[in-house]
Design a protein around this motif. Structure first.
Motif, PDB file in Angstrom:
ATOM      1  N   SER A  95       9.613  -1.171   1.284  1.00  0.00           N
ATOM      2  CA  SER A  95      10.975  -1.152   0.752  1.00  0.00           C
ATOM      3  C   SER A  95      10.882  -0.745  -0.721  1.00  0.00           C
ATOM      4  N   PRO A  96      12.010  -0.464  -1.394  1.00  0.00           N
ATOM      5  CA  PRO A  96      11.922  -0.041  -2.796  1.00  0.00           C
ATOM      6  C   PRO A  96      11.199  -1.036  -3.692  1.00  0.00           C
ATOM      7  N   SER A  97      11.384  -2.337  -3.458  1.00  0.00           N
ATOM      8  CA  SER A  97      10.731  -3.344  -4.304  1.00  0.00           C
ATOM      9  C   SER A  97       9.414  -3.827  -3.727  1.00  0.00           C
ATOM     10  N   GLN A  98       9.047  -3.327  -2.545  1.00  0.00           N
ATOM     11  CA  GLN A  98       7.792  -3.729  -1.907  1.00  0.00           C
ATOM     12  C   GLN A  98       7.031  -2.500  -1.427  1.00  0.00           C
ATOM     13  N   PRO A  99       6.543  -1.686  -2.348  1.00  0.00           N
ATOM     14  CA  PRO A  99       5.768  -0.501  -1.947  1.00  0.00           C
ATOM     15  C   PRO A  99       4.426  -0.907  -1.358  1.00  0.00           C
ATOM     16  N   GLN A 100       3.815   0.036  -0.676  1.00  0.00           N
ATOM     17  CA  GLN A 100       2.529  -0.225  -0.046  1.00  0.00           C
ATOM     18  C   GLN A 100       1.569   0.916  -0.394  1.00  0.00           C
ATOM     19  N   TYR A 101       0.310   0.574  -0.549  1.00  0.00           N
ATOM     20  CA  TYR A 101      -0.705   1.629  -0.654  1.00  0.00           C
ATOM     21  C   TYR A 101      -2.011   1.135  -0.057  1.00  0.00           C
ATOM     22  N   PHE A 102      -2.808   2.101   0.421  1.00  0.00           N
ATOM     23  CA  PHE A 102      -4.044   1.800   1.118  1.00  0.00           C
ATOM     24  C   PHE A 102      -5.127   2.746   0.627  1.00  0.00           C
ATOM     25  N   LYS A 103      -6.341   2.369   0.876  1.00  0.00           N
ATOM     26  CA  LYS A 103      -7.481   3.147   0.406  1.00  0.00           C
ATOM     27  C   LYS A 103      -8.127   3.887   1.567  1.00  0.00           C
ATOM     28  N   TYR A 104      -8.587   5.101   1.282  1.00  0.00           N
ATOM     29  CA  TYR A 104      -9.342   5.863   2.293  1.00  0.00           C
ATOM     30  C   TYR A 104     -10.589   6.412   1.632  1.00  0.00           C
ATOM     31  N   VAL A 155      -3.527  13.569   5.801  1.00  0.00           N
ATOM     32  CA  VAL A 155      -2.897  12.257   5.814  1.00  0.00           C
ATOM     33  C   VAL A 155      -1.491  12.415   6.378  1.00  0.00           C
ATOM     34  N   LYS A 156      -1.212  11.770   7.495  1.00  0.00           N
ATOM     35  CA  LYS A 156       0.077  11.878   8.162  1.00  0.00           C
ATOM     36  C   LYS A 156       0.781  10.521   8.129  1.00  0.00           C
ATOM     37  N   VAL A 157       1.995  10.516   7.655  1.00  0.00           N
ATOM     38  CA  VAL A 157       2.826   9.314   7.651  1.00  0.00           C
ATOM     39  C   VAL A 157       4.057   9.608   8.492  1.00  0.00           C
ATOM     40  N   ASN A 158       4.349   8.747   9.460  1.00  0.00           N
ATOM     41  CA  ASN A 158       5.462   8.964  10.375  1.00  0.00           C
ATOM     42  C   ASN A 158       6.325   7.721  10.466  1.00  0.00           C
ATOM     43  N   SER A 159       7.570   7.946  10.864  1.00  0.00           N
ATOM     44  CA  SER A 159       8.499   6.838  11.059  1.00  0.00           C
ATOM     45  C   SER A 159       9.546   7.247  12.082  1.00  0.00           C
ATOM     46  N   ASP A 160      10.027   6.280  12.839  1.00  0.00           N
ATOM     47  CA  ASP A 160      11.125   6.542  13.772  1.00  0.00           C
ATOM     48  C   ASP A 160      12.478   6.512  13.077  1.00  0.00           C
ATOM     49  N   MET A 161      12.503   6.075  11.834  1.00  0.00           N
ATOM     50  CA  MET A 161      13.748   5.958  11.074  1.00  0.00           C
ATOM     51  C   MET A 161      13.883   7.149  10.127  1.00  0.00           C
ATOM     52  N   THR A 162      15.022   7.840  10.226  1.00  0.00           N
ATOM     53  CA  THR A 162      15.262   8.943   9.307  1.00  0.00           C
ATOM     54  C   THR A 162      15.469   8.442   7.883  1.00  0.00           C
ATOM     55  N   PHE A 163      16.312   7.445   7.743  1.00  0.00           N
ATOM     56  CA  PHE A 163      16.563   6.848   6.431  1.00  0.00           C
ATOM     57  C   PHE A 163      16.178   5.371   6.483  1.00  0.00           C
ATOM     58  N   PRO A 164      15.836   4.779   5.373  1.00  0.00           N
ATOM     59  CA  PRO A 164      15.924   5.285   4.002  1.00  0.00           C
ATOM     60  C   PRO A 164      14.857   6.331   3.673  1.00  0.00           C
ATOM     61  N   CYS A 165      15.177   7.133   2.650  1.00  0.00           N
ATOM     62  CA  CYS A 165      14.269   8.173   2.185  1.00  0.00           C
ATOM     63  C   CYS A 165      13.021   7.553   1.570  1.00  0.00           C
ATOM     64  N   SER A 166      11.884   8.201   1.793  1.00  0.00           N
ATOM     65  CA  SER A 166      10.608   7.664   1.315  1.00  0.00           C
ATOM     66  C   SER A 166       9.831   8.729   0.549  1.00  0.00           C
ATOM     67  N   VAL A 167       8.806   8.295  -0.120  1.00  0.00           N
ATOM     68  CA  VAL A 167       7.878   9.178  -0.834  1.00  0.00           C
ATOM     69  C   VAL A 167       6.469   8.749  -0.477  1.00  0.00           C
ATOM     70  N   ALA A 214      21.846  -2.894  -3.176  1.00  0.00           N
ATOM     71  CA  ALA A 214      21.116  -1.860  -2.438  1.00  0.00           C
ATOM     72  C   ALA A 214      21.111  -2.105  -0.940  1.00  0.00           C
ATOM     73  N   GLY A 215      21.366  -3.346  -0.514  1.00  0.00           N
ATOM     74  CA  GLY A 215      21.342  -3.628   0.915  1.00  0.00           C
ATOM     75  C   GLY A 215      19.920  -3.665   1.451  1.00  0.00           C
ATOM     76  N   ASN A 216      19.803  -3.646   2.769  1.00  0.00           N
ATOM     77  CA  ASN A 216      18.496  -3.686   3.420  1.00  0.00           C
ATOM     78  C   ASN A 216      17.942  -2.269   3.524  1.00  0.00           C
ATOM     79  N   ARG A 217      16.890  -1.971   2.777  1.00  0.00           N
ATOM     80  CA  ARG A 217      16.278  -0.630   2.788  1.00  0.00           C
ATOM     81  C   ARG A 217      14.813  -0.709   3.219  1.00  0.00           C
TER      82      ARG A 217
END
Length: 851
Positions: A189-198, A209-221, A295-298
């Motif tokens: 979420s915007p206040s709970q970003p995630q990162y991992f090591k490879y 590196v492929k990142v996928n989601s079944d949800m179109t929104f919210p927009c991600s980076v 912001a609601g639930n993102r």
């Protein structure tokens, strides 16, 4: 200043880790240091009570903080060199009072992380979104020891006099290190970003590196960052370092080992506070600049997987495959040229020994049918049916066209040849009054033959059409140089900034090579260049053979067949090569601003093909190179305007539709009257007079039936396309304009083929094979073209939803196959234009009809 001088006196030459007040860009840490010093000696600020607690992982701490107390949580954990564990800090402020801001500072070895809660993130137009629940992953500095115990501290403080309740929890992250070809799911979420090591495994130099989601929104980076602290994992700083791209459902970045000295990297995923960057709806604008928006639930569920990319063997196979396909055309052309030369040598030997020739070869067969009268061609019987094809002479088999059976003698032909080489200019021919009268008489005949429109000096016409080649060569040089410079700049910007949203690649099948991000898309354009060069060689051979025939006063070359002018063919081959070069430049960094590079020479090719079709039967009255290129420049100009201003602009579409219809009418008039009309103030009066006298008063049909049928069909097609554009207003104006050009070319080509067969002419085997082969290839090519792997009409994130994996040799995608097939199809189309009238090479020009 006193503190800074004190530090310098303690640490000469600036060696040793700098204290918190010297570190740049950490205002929150500076505030913490000042308040901490004040709490001890009372020199700065109010006296605070500092409480330090030994804390443990996976324990939730509920506490209260005020301006009079400060809590420090001390954690320790064992770090191994061969094992990396992630540590995640979660904070939840229970108070709803936004004025009670709590500062959290995490002090680690070689790293400091600070943030406030509520966390205020800014969106478009500086809109503010508060978050009371914050989760951050702590940066893990590498260790050289086999095993080491590291300490870190979480300091909690506030300037609010009111007590604020909070919850704090520190836990270990399971599966912090990503495994190759193993999918891992998580929530961000915007206040709970995630990162991992490879970590790159042995033998793997490039991964995707492929990142996928079944949800179109919210927009991600998604971002790829080197192993260093701090990690930029918030919406407002994720673009500061590394490579990054926005995403909705799909995201993919190709990562090379050479770009990361530590042989490892972080995969960072951040959810944006707003969706405008991904094409989402624009939220309301706040009434006050300092207004906070809920912001609601993102939260967004995503999964990440890292897969090895192709190795060098696949690169070599892809290049060999590409070269092999197009070199096979060179080999096939060489073999056909050898067979043709052998056949011609045998024919020449037979011609030199008439006693060895058969009756059919010597022309001693029975006389052929008498050529049909021009007035019978295209006329209708009393019962309304057209004449049968038997009434039309197959002039290609006429025996009076063989060597030695021409009415003109060799001496007269030689004199004519010398006269044609005299220094005469086209203008000298056209400006004589009697010649103008002759033009009017000839061109207004109801039935024309090629001889009527091939009256100008051959050398003058040859020079006139050679200008097409020299002009397009000049245009190519001046067009290509700035294009190459610009795309190099684009690629440099992408490599330096790491912004993957600049270029619209198919990221699931984009194979880098050197500084190029998608080498396969560039390599697949090689076919245009190689086949364009091959076509130029074929035309050059025909040109040389024709010139040799003229030198030896060959009667067929002088008096028979469609007049041979190769300037337009040279221009077509050059345009095909330039299409490959500019398409490759476009695919260096395909985007909204440089799409014009890929389409400019497509317009050129379509226009040159139509001019060549018209020139075949109208060599004297075809457009000059200057006029033709000026018209094509106007088309490109409108293409640029349409791309920039055409999206949803009603005024632009009205103006373009009106110009389109008027241009169609003017061109129709030019073609119908063979150029014998004037555009002046009296043109409307003359049009009304002709309509009244010919159509209303006498009820007579058009004088030139065939031309009228073509022009009526052309106007119907163009008016329909203009209406479609005005109603639908397609976003891709460049493709819409190209569709207009292709539709007109196909219409004219179909008309030419039909009229050729209707005139009793035939299509030889080579031309027929080229037509069928080209039609099949065009069908497959268009199928792959419409797969749409990316589109610059949408946002980069939406474009990536269309990305797909490679389908050929694990190296080429659907669009690469379109490049292969379309280059072959264009080459085949050019061969059709080159060989279509070979059956007329032994037919006198006064027996070849104009249509």
């Amino acid at each position: 200043m006193l503190l800074r001088n004190y530090w310098k006196s303690r640490h000469k030459n600036g060696r040793g880790p700098a204290p918190c007040w010297i570190r740049p860009g950490l205002a929150a840490v500076l505030w913490f240091c000042v308040t901490q010093l004040g709490s001890g000696g009372g020199a700065v600020g109010e006296t605070k009570s500092v409480v330090q607690k030994d804390a443990e992982f996976d324990v939730t701490y509920n506490d209260t903080v005020t301006s009079e107390n400060q809590t420090i949580y001390a954690f320790n954990h064992t770090v191994s060199r061969n094992k990396t564990e992630g540590v995640r800090l979660s904070v939840d402020v229970l108070s709803q009072d936004l004025d009670s801001t709590i500062l959290f500072v995490v002090r680690q070895k070689q790293a400091v992380l600070s943030f406030q809660v509520p966390l205020i993130l800014r969106g478009l137009y500086q809109r503010k979104y508060p978050y009371n629940h914050v989760g951050r992953t702590l940066c893990q500095p590498p260790t050289r020891a086999a095993s080491e115990t590291q300490y870190f501290f979480v300091d909690v403080s506030t300037l609010s006099s009111q007590g604020t309740n909070y919850q704090l929890r520190v836990s270990r992250v399971e599966s912090f290190t990503l495994q190759t070809d193993k999918k891992f799911s998580f929530t961000a979420s915007p206040s709970q970003p995630q990162y991992f090591k490879y970590v790159f495994p042995d033998g793997v130099d490039t991964v995707i590196v492929k990142v996928n989601s079944d949800m179109t929104f919210p927009c991600s980076v998604m971002s790829i960052q080197d192993i260093q602290c701090p990690v930029y994992d918030l919406d407002n700083n994720v673009a500061f370092i590394g490579m990054y791209q926005t995403m909705t459902k799909k995201g993919a970045i190709t990562v090379q080992r050479k770009d990361f000295p530590s042989n490892s990297f972080y995969v960072v995923v951040v959810v944006k506070t707003e969706d405008e960057a991904c094409g989402g709806p624009l939220r309301f604008y706040p009434l006050r600049p300092d207004e906070l928006i809920d912001a609601g639930n993102r939260s967004k569920v995503l999964d990440v997987v890292v897969t090895p990319a192709i190795n060098s063997k696949v690169y070599v196979m892809g290049m060999l495959f590409c070269l092999g396909i197009f070199f096979s055309f060179y080999l096939l052309t060489f073999l056909m040229a050898c067979v043709e030369n052998k056949r011609m040598n045998k024919k020449r030997e037979l011609f030199q020994n008439p006693s060895d020739m058969s009756p059919a070869e010597t022309g001693s067969t029975a006389p052929s049918k008498t050529p049909a009268s021009p007035y019978e061609y295209g006329s209708f019987a009393d019962n309304g049916s057209t004449l049968s094809s038997e009434a039309i002479t197959d002039s290609a088999t006429s025996t009076d066209n063989n060597y030695g059976y021409m009415e003109r003698s060799l001496d007269s032909v030689g004199r004519s040849r010398q006269e044609s080489l005299s220094s005469v200019e086209e203008d000298d021919y056209d400006t004589l009054d009697d010649i103008n009268s002759d033009k009017n008489i000839v061109r207004t005949k109801k039935f024309l033959c090629v001889a009527d429109l091939a009256r100008k000096d051959k050398r003058v016409l040859s020079k006139k059409y050679q200008i097409y080649f020299w002009n397009i060569a000049t245009i190519a040089v001046f067009y290509a140089l700035p294009v190459i410079q610009l795309v190099i700049t684009y690629q440099t910007v992408v490599n330096v900034t790491g912004n993957q949203d600049i270029c619209y690649y198919n990221f699931l099948c984009a194979h880098p090579l050197g500084a190029l991000s998608a080498f396969n898309n560039i390599l697949s354009n090689l076919g245009y260049v190689m086949l364009g060069l091959l076509f130029l060689l074929i035309v050059l051979k025909r040109d040389i053979v024709h010139n040799r025939a003229l030198v030896r006063n060959d009667l067929n070359a002088l008096e028979c067949g469609i007049p041979k002018h190769f300037g337009l063919f040279y221009a077509m081959g050059t345009a095909l090569m330039m299409e490959g070069l500019l398409s490759a430049c476009y695919h260096v960094c395909p985007n909204y601003t440089n799409f014009q590079f890929d389409t400019s020479f497509m317009y050129m090719i379509a226009g040159l093909c139509m001019l060549k079709l018209y020139q075949k039967r109208h060599p004297d009255i075809n457009a000059s190179a200057y006029t033709a290129y000026a018209c094509l420049a106007a088309v490109i100009f409108f293409s640029v305007l349409g791309v920039v201003f055409g999206k949803g602009n009603t005024v632009f579409w009205i103006i373009f539709s009106v110009i389109h219809i008027l241009a169609t009418l003017l061109l129709s008039t030019q073609l119908y009257y063979m150029g014998r009309w004037r555009l002046d103030s009296g043109v409307l009066r003359r049009m009304v007079y002709i309509i009244y006298t010919d159509s209303i008063r006498q009820c007579s049909g058009p004088m030139y039936i065939d031309r009228m049928v073509l022009l009526v069909m052309g106007n119907i097609v163009n008016w329909s396309l203009a209406a479609y554009g005005l109603i639908e207003r397609p976003n891709d104006f460049a493709s819409y304009l190209l569709a207009i050009a292709i539709c007109n070319l196909l219409l004219y080509f179909a008309f030419y083929i039909i009229m050729k067969l209707r005139s009793g002419e035939r299509i030889q085997c080579l031309a027929l094979v080229c037509i069928l082969f080209t039609a099949v290839i065009w069908g497959f090519a268009l199928y792959f073209f419409f797969q749409g792997l990316s589109t610059w009409q949408k946002t980069p994130a939406e474009s990536r939803e269309h990305n797909r994996d490679c389908i050929l040799l694990s190296f080429f995608d659907d669009h690469d196959i379109w490049h292969f097939l379309s280059s072959i199809a264009m080459f085949g189309s050019f061969l059709v234009l080159l060989t279509m009238d070979d059956d007329l090479d032994t037919v006198q020009r006064d027996k070849i009809y104009v249509f």
